[in-house]
Enzyme design. Structure first.
Site, PDB file in Angstrom:
ATOM      1  N   ARG A  71      75.752  -1.912  30.765  1.00  0.00           N
ATOM      2  CA  ARG A  71      75.561  -2.660  32.006  1.00  0.00           C
ATOM      3  C   ARG A  71      74.059  -2.917  32.110  1.00  0.00           C
ATOM      4  O   ARG A  71      73.244  -2.110  31.642  1.00  0.00           O
ATOM      5  CB  ARG A  71      76.017  -1.845  33.232  1.00  0.00           C
ATOM      6  CG  ARG A  71      77.521  -1.727  33.396  1.00  0.00           C
ATOM      7  CD  ARG A  71      78.182  -3.059  33.712  1.00  0.00           C
ATOM      8  NE  ARG A  71      79.614  -2.962  33.914  1.00  0.00           N
ATOM      9  CZ  ARG A  71      80.537  -3.172  32.971  1.00  0.00           C
ATOM     10  NH1 ARG A  71      80.159  -3.494  31.749  1.00  0.00           N
ATOM     11  NH2 ARG A  71      81.822  -3.079  33.251  1.00  0.00           N
ATOM     12  N   GLU A  76      73.812 -10.794  37.293  1.00  0.00           N
ATOM     13  CA  GLU A  76      74.731 -11.695  36.578  1.00  0.00           C
ATOM     14  C   GLU A  76      75.375 -12.628  37.592  1.00  0.00           C
ATOM     15  O   GLU A  76      75.807 -12.163  38.643  1.00  0.00           O
ATOM     16  CB  GLU A  76      75.809 -10.883  35.856  1.00  0.00           C
ATOM     17  CG  GLU A  76      75.228 -10.011  34.744  1.00  0.00           C
ATOM     18  CD  GLU A  76      76.264  -9.168  33.995  1.00  0.00           C
ATOM     19  OE1 GLU A  76      77.464  -9.282  34.312  1.00  0.00           O
ATOM     20  OE2 GLU A  76      75.874  -8.410  33.112  1.00  0.00           O
ATOM     21  N   HIS A 119      77.877 -11.846  29.314  1.00  0.00           N
ATOM     22  CA  HIS A 119      78.812 -10.725  29.511  1.00  0.00           C
ATOM     23  C   HIS A 119      80.206 -11.078  28.964  1.00  0.00           C
ATOM     24  O   HIS A 119      81.181 -11.136  29.703  1.00  0.00           O
ATOM     25  CB  HIS A 119      78.893 -10.337  30.996  1.00  0.00           C
ATOM     26  CG  HIS A 119      79.435  -8.947  31.202  1.00  0.00           C
ATOM     27  ND1 HIS A 119      79.129  -8.174  32.297  1.00  0.00           N
ATOM     28  CD2 HIS A 119      80.277  -8.191  30.455  1.00  0.00           C
ATOM     29  CE1 HIS A 119      79.744  -7.010  32.222  1.00  0.00           C
ATOM     30  NE2 HIS A 119      80.461  -6.997  31.097  1.00  0.00           N
TER      31      HIS A 119
END
Ligand code: DGY
Length: 324
Positions: free
Chosen positions: A237, A266, A285
């Site tokens: 992460r 994000e 991602h």
């Protein structure tokens, strides 16, 4: 009475159709300013919640008095306040295992792309700059027979180690909360301290879940311990890394390059300093984002949701102690 569930992320029609045979489904293919008020209204009646990435905390749970289960379509569950869910007797589930190989493939793609400068050189060819035989200024570094350091040797970490050991003849170092004897046996992985790993690895791959203990665990000190030739890959992460320190390390060539799937913010803003650097490869991602795997993840999450709503303990239950 049929349970009422909310699906707040886009899922495959087949999963949605099956879920509709089991429950009354309110479906939002995504949450935005328009759909959020409707979502909030539906929360008041919801028994189950299915989707990916939504922050589920005290504020949200106050609006969902009937909720019995929250099913996350991801293996990471840092978006869920597990303490708060457990306190309220609400089950939480995730989607382990079905994504291991897919994420490991994506991590290797990033590792190779960063080492061989694939994205940068693609830009070079497209810009019409390829005019003569590839020369030293286009050279990358080898991956095969190098040392790979994996921080977080869980099931995905082990799938990465497998590729590295058997596909690329790499030596594997790892750091983890506890020893992973299977990885040691199967892939000759060597357990070491974080400092030893950072000092010895040619490729440092961060795969740990985000917890209060791992938040910003890689920062200025850790980058300074890495080799100047090190390639850093983050598949965990964004918040596990101090991004400002990462930008400095890359800009000042304290490390060679980075391959990044995850970011503190994000979507990553287009003007983010990371994007001004040629020695960074980014993807949005997408570790688990293949058609096949996202289907399996949604199906598993839906099955866990239905199991929980029928009074069973789903195999993927995170806060199992509360219900066992
Ligand atoms: C997960 O499942 O946690 C992954 O980060 C999704 O790509």
């Amino acid at each position: 009475m049929r349970p009422k569930v909310i699906v707040y992320s886009k899922v495959a029609d087949a999963v949605l159709d099956w879920l509709r045979t089991q429950c009354d489904v309110t479906y939002f293919a995504g949450l935005n300013a328009q759909t959020y008020p409707l979502f909030e209204r539906a929360l008041a009646e919801a028994d189950g919640l299915l989707g990916a990435g939504l922050r589920v905390d005290q504020t949200l749970l106050e609006k969902a008095p009937r909720l019995k289960i929250v099913s996350n379509i991801s293996v990471g569950y840092d978006n869920l306040d597990i303490g708060e869910l457990t306190k309220r007797g609400i089950m939480a589930t995730n989607t382990p295992d079905v994504l291991n190989d897919t994420v490991a493939d994506a991590i290797f793609a990033l590792l190779l792309a960063a080492a061989r400068r694939i994205a940068e050189l693609d830009r070079y060819v497209r810009a019409g700059q390829w005019r003569s035989r590839s020369d030293e200024h286009l050279f990358g570094v080898d991956v095969h027979h190098k040392v790979l350091g994996i921080i977080g040797m869980g099931r995905i970490g082990a799938a990465i180690a497998k590729r590295a050991r058997f596909g690329f003849d790499m030596k594997i170092l790892y750091h983890n909360r506890s020893r992973n004897m299977e990885a040691e046996r199967n892939y000759q992985a060597t357990y070491c301290t974080l400092e030893e790993l950072l000092a010895q690895a040619d490729f440092v791959c961060l795969m740990t879940p985000l917890t209060p203990q791992t938040e910003r665990m890689i920062g200025e000190r850790e980058f300074s311990l890495m080799k100047k030739s090190a390639v850093f890959v983050n598949g965990s992460r964004g918040a596990t890394v101090d991004e400002e320190a990462l930008v400095r390390a890359l800009r000042n060539r304290e490390i060679l390059a980075a391959g990044l799937d995850v970011f503190a913010q994000e979507p990553l803003p287009a003007d983010h300093p990371l994007l001004s650097l040629d020695n960074v490869v980014t993807v949005p991602h997408i570790g688990s984002a293949t058609h096949e795997t996202r289907f399996k993840m949604a199906k598993l999450a839906a099955e866990s949701l239905v199991a929980g709503l029928s009074g069973k303990l789903p195999d993927t239950l995170i806060n199992r102690e509360r219900f066992a």
